[in-house]
Design an enzyme around this catalytic site. Structure first.
Site, PDB file in Angstrom:
ATOM      1  N   LEU A 109      49.780  56.403  12.963  1.00 57.82           N
ATOM      2  CA  LEU A 109      51.039  57.141  12.748  1.00 57.82           C
ATOM      3  C   LEU A 109      51.767  56.620  11.510  1.00 57.82           C
ATOM      4  CD1 LEU A 109      53.654  55.230  13.585  1.00 57.82           C
ATOM      5  CD2 LEU A 109      52.930  55.803  15.882  1.00 57.82           C
ATOM      6  N   GLY A 134      55.567  50.006   0.015  1.00 53.19           N
ATOM      7  CA  GLY A 134      56.253  48.954   0.775  1.00 53.19           C
ATOM      8  C   GLY A 134      56.059  49.241   2.255  1.00 53.19           C
ATOM      9  N   CYS A 185      53.577  47.930   6.894  1.00 48.55           N
ATOM     10  CA  CYS A 185      52.122  47.961   7.084  1.00 48.55           C
ATOM     11  C   CYS A 185      51.317  47.656   5.822  1.00 48.55           C
ATOM     12  CB  CYS A 185      51.709  49.322   7.641  1.00 48.55           C
ATOM     13  SG  CYS A 185      52.284  49.570   9.320  1.00 48.55           S
TER      14      CYS A 185
HETATM   15  P1  NAD Z   1      57.919  46.237  15.673  1.00 50.62           P
HETATM   16  O1  NAD Z   1      58.295  44.937  15.114  1.00 50.62           O
HETATM   17  O2  NAD Z   1      58.753  47.443  15.403  1.00 50.62           O
HETATM   18  O3  NAD Z   1      57.771  46.123  17.259  1.00 50.62           O
HETATM   19  C1  NAD Z   1      57.167  45.055  17.921  1.00 50.62           C
HETATM   20  C2  NAD Z   1      57.870  44.889  19.263  1.00 50.62           C
HETATM   21  O4  NAD Z   1      57.144  43.936  20.049  1.00 50.62           O
HETATM   22  C3  NAD Z   1      59.298  44.357  19.150  1.00 50.62           C
HETATM   23  O5  NAD Z   1      60.190  45.227  19.849  1.00 50.62           O
HETATM   24  C4  NAD Z   1      59.234  42.977  19.821  1.00 50.62           C
HETATM   25  O6  NAD Z   1      60.433  42.629  20.471  1.00 50.62           O
HETATM   26  C5  NAD Z   1      58.084  43.173  20.788  1.00 50.62           C
HETATM   27  N1  NAD Z   1      57.441  41.936  21.243  1.00 50.62           N
HETATM   28  C6  NAD Z   1      57.063  40.858  20.511  1.00 50.62           C
HETATM   29  N2  NAD Z   1      56.519  39.916  21.313  1.00 50.62           N
HETATM   30  C7  NAD Z   1      56.546  40.401  22.570  1.00 50.62           C
HETATM   31  C8  NAD Z   1      56.126  39.907  23.839  1.00 50.62           C
HETATM   32  N3  NAD Z   1      55.552  38.693  23.969  1.00 50.62           N
HETATM   33  N4  NAD Z   1      56.314  40.681  24.924  1.00 50.62           N
HETATM   34  C9  NAD Z   1      56.896  41.894  24.816  1.00 50.62           C
HETATM   35  N5  NAD Z   1      57.306  42.420  23.641  1.00 50.62           N
HETATM   36  C10 NAD Z   1      57.135  41.695  22.532  1.00 50.62           C
HETATM   37  O7  NAD Z   1      56.414  46.498  15.161  1.00 50.62           O
HETATM   38  P2  NAD Z   1      55.715  47.902  14.874  1.00 50.62           P
HETATM   39  O8  NAD Z   1      56.116  48.439  13.561  1.00 50.62           O
HETATM   40  O9  NAD Z   1      55.834  48.758  16.088  1.00 50.62           O
HETATM   41  O10 NAD Z   1      54.193  47.432  14.733  1.00 50.62           O
HETATM   42  C11 NAD Z   1      53.454  46.978  15.841  1.00 50.62           C
HETATM   43  C12 NAD Z   1      51.989  46.901  15.442  1.00 50.62           C
HETATM   44  O11 NAD Z   1      51.503  48.217  15.121  1.00 50.62           O
HETATM   45  C13 NAD Z   1      51.724  46.053  14.204  1.00 50.62           C
HETATM   46  O12 NAD Z   1      50.484  45.415  14.354  1.00 50.62           O
HETATM   47  C14 NAD Z   1      51.638  47.071  13.090  1.00 50.62           C
HETATM   48  O13 NAD Z   1      50.848  46.637  12.008  1.00 50.62           O
HETATM   49  C15 NAD Z   1      50.966  48.235  13.801  1.00 50.62           C
HETATM   50  N6  NAD Z   1      51.235  49.547  13.209  1.00 50.62           N
HETATM   51  C16 NAD Z   1      52.483  49.837  12.756  1.00 50.62           C
HETATM   52  C17 NAD Z   1      52.730  51.095  12.221  1.00 50.62           C
HETATM   53  C18 NAD Z   1      54.099  51.433  11.689  1.00 50.62           C
HETATM   54  O14 NAD Z   1      54.222  52.427  10.969  1.00 50.62           O
HETATM   55  N7  NAD Z   1      55.144  50.673  12.025  1.00 50.62           N
HETATM   56  C19 NAD Z   1      51.706  52.054  12.163  1.00 50.62           C
HETATM   57  C20 NAD Z   1      50.461  51.729  12.670  1.00 50.62           C
HETATM   58  C21 NAD Z   1      50.225  50.465  13.188  1.00 50.62           C
END
Ligand code: NAD
Length: 483
Positions: A160, A284, A287
């Site tokens: 996404l 930026g 990701c």
């Molecule tokens: P984010 O920082 O927005 O969310 C991560 C969440 O995990 C936070 O709310 C945090 O409080 C929670 N968390 C951390 N440790 C925890 C634990 N032990 N127990 C419960 N909750 C916990 O991150 P994001 O942008 O959603 O990205 C998450 C993953 O998905 C990353 O690996 C990222 O690379 C990948 N990803 C992100 C996107 C994007 O567009 N943001 C797209 C594809 C993949």
């Protein structure tokens, strides 16, 4: 909405950030029971009380539709893991100091899951992780005394894009499912069956998008390692495309050609395609920077020199500097200059400012002694964490307030409304009608016709002739404005 044989699955999603929260809401939307877990108590409280902690189109509607029914929020990972058949790990995997992915959040969640397991579970990597993470998660769980037959670890990377996350999740180009056992693979396939069968798209309340009952998304079943590599390679390739077109833009600028024309010509080749050929201030977000670095690190670890990715990163850094030099070339000196800024998030449509090139530019301007007034439709609050309001750093409520009496206006991300400004109004709002556009939202000829000095990326700079008598000072009244 369910056909015979399509079962509702109970899912735990650990991490309710940009990916976890969207995934949770969308899984509920396609009929599953979802328990969304986060260890951030205030975030869980907000979600329980009906708040929406991130800006994402359709997310408020989906949360309102399913909250308290098929979708619940908790800090209790143990209870969620025990109730669920599939446990998605969607926590952050930020960049460590060495460039590799910091997997400590994934490790912590895997250990907690291990301590909770009391029946067969499918554990799903949704976070972006390096190849072999799957094996590490398995090892962590086994070290905690869980027998091998009690769980499978699978990879289901997420593609996404922030800003269109809900549509991308429910209407994806493809789904990738990496699993080592038929049992785990079947469970993951059944989770996505409402999408892959086309059933979801028949619903009147379905979130609109490119898929349909007749054209449902394909699901690619792979090994777990291939799925992990697919995600890193996809992001590295997209970042490469951006850096590539940025260098081409720099050549265009020197040669006096228009990169938009060049990109159109390249993109019409079906082997290349038109997307991600937009020149700008560099990529930026949360990701691309970290995933390019992590994939380069993966390559190093397995003994492969992926020097191309080093170049991609270098070009991206240089592109930000180049843009800053462009601002300098238009303003000559910086101290006490008033700069209007449109865009703080790393791109339009989101409130996410992580690794935002816009914040980078603003920080440099402040460092040089400028007074900045910035506007972003969604990212102001998050920006204040990094750039607190002060006499030098001000926040405006609309684009024209940001431009008021400014020596120049910068466009730093691509919200649609930034490309639809009332140019006459903008002209008389600015102190000097100088627009420096890092996202190429306007046609240079149109801007010069409207009386602006207009600099963009990869297109011949169009500058009103410098006239010490003040010929290109702003028009004083609306009637004076060049319309
Ligand atoms: P984010 O920082 O927005 O969310 C991560 C969440 O995990 C936070 O709310 C945090 O409080 C929670 N968390 C951390 N440790 C925890 C634990 N032990 N127990 C419960 N909750 C916990 O991150 P994001 O942008 O959603 O990205 C998450 C993953 O998905 C990353 O690996 C990222 O690379 C990948 N990803 C992100 C996107 C994007 O567009 N943001 C797209 C594809 C993949």
């Amino acid at each position: 909405m369910r056909e015979a044989g399509m079962e509702s699955v109970t899912i735990a999603v650990v991490g309710s950030g940009y990916v976890g929260l969207v995934a949770a809401a969308c899984f509920a939307e396609i009929g599953h029971r979802v328990i969304c877990v986060d260890n951030d108590e205030s975030k869980v409280k907000t979600l329980r009380e009906g708040g929406v902690p991130i800006h994402e189109e359709y997310l408020p509607e989906l949360l309102a539709r399913h909250r308290g029914d098929r979708l619940e929020f908790t800090t209790d990972l143990r209870a969620a893991a025990q109730a669920a058949q599939a446990i998605f790990i969607a926590v952050g995997t930020p960049q460590s100091r060495t460039g590799s992915a910091d997997l400590s959040y994934v490790d912590a969640v895997a250990s907690e899951i291990a301590r909770a397991i009391d029946s067969y579970k499918v554990i799903v990597e949704k976070s972006t992780v390096p190849v072999y993470t799957n094996e590490w998660i398995r090892r962590v769980i086994e070290r905690n005394g869980v027998p091998t037959e009690m769980f499978d670890v699978t990879s289901n990377p997420e593609f996404l894009r922030e800003g269109t996350a809900v549509v991308d999740f429910l209407q994806p180009d493809r789904l990738v499912v990496g699993a080592a056992t038929e049992r785990a693979s079947q469970l993951l396939k059944s989770l996505y069956a409402p999408l892959t069968s086309g059933e979801y798209y028949k619903l009147t309340q379905a979130v609109p998008g490119p898929c349909s009952e007749k054209m449902p998304p394909p699901l690619l079943a792979t090994s777990t390692k291939a799925a992990e590599i697919i995600k890193h390679a996809s992001n590295a390739f997209l970042a490469t495309k951006i850096s590539f077109i940025n260098v081409v833009a720099n050549i265009c600028e020197a040669a006096g050609a228009d990169v938009e024309e060049v990109a159109r010509g390249i993109g019409m080749d079906s082997r290349i395609g038109p997307k991600f050929l937009r020149a700008g201030v560099g990529y930026g977000g949360s990701c691309f920077p970290k995933d390019v670095a992590a994939f380069r690190h993966v390559a190093e670890t397995v003994g492969v020199d992926f020097g191309l990715l080093r170049e991609v990163e270098k070009i991206n850094e240089e592109q930000k500097l180049r843009f800053f030099q462009k601002i300098r070339s238009a303003l000559w000196t910086f101290r006490a200059k008033k700069i209007g800024v449109l865009g703080l998030a790393f791109k339009g449509g989101t409130d996410d400012v992580r690794e935002s090139p816009a914040l980078d530019v603003v920080k440099r301007l402040l460092h040089e002694g400028c007074i900045v007034t910035a506007f972003d439709p969604a990212a102001t609050e998050r920006s204040k964490e990094f750039l607190p309001p002060s006499a030098e750093m001000r926040y405006a409520d609309d684009p024209y307030a940001a431009a008021q009496d400014a020596d120049a206006l910068l466009i730093l991300n691509d919200w649609q409304e930034f490309g639809e400004l009332d140019l006459a109004k903008l002209h008389y709002t600015l102190r000097y009608p100088i627009v420096i556009d890092g996202r190429n939202l306007y046609a240079p000829a149109q801007m010069i016709e409207q009386g602006f000095t207009y600099l963009s990326v990869g297109r011949p700079g169009l500058q009103q002739p410098a006239d010490p008598s003040g010929a290109f000072r702003r028009a004083q009244t609306k009637d004076d404005a060049t319309v």
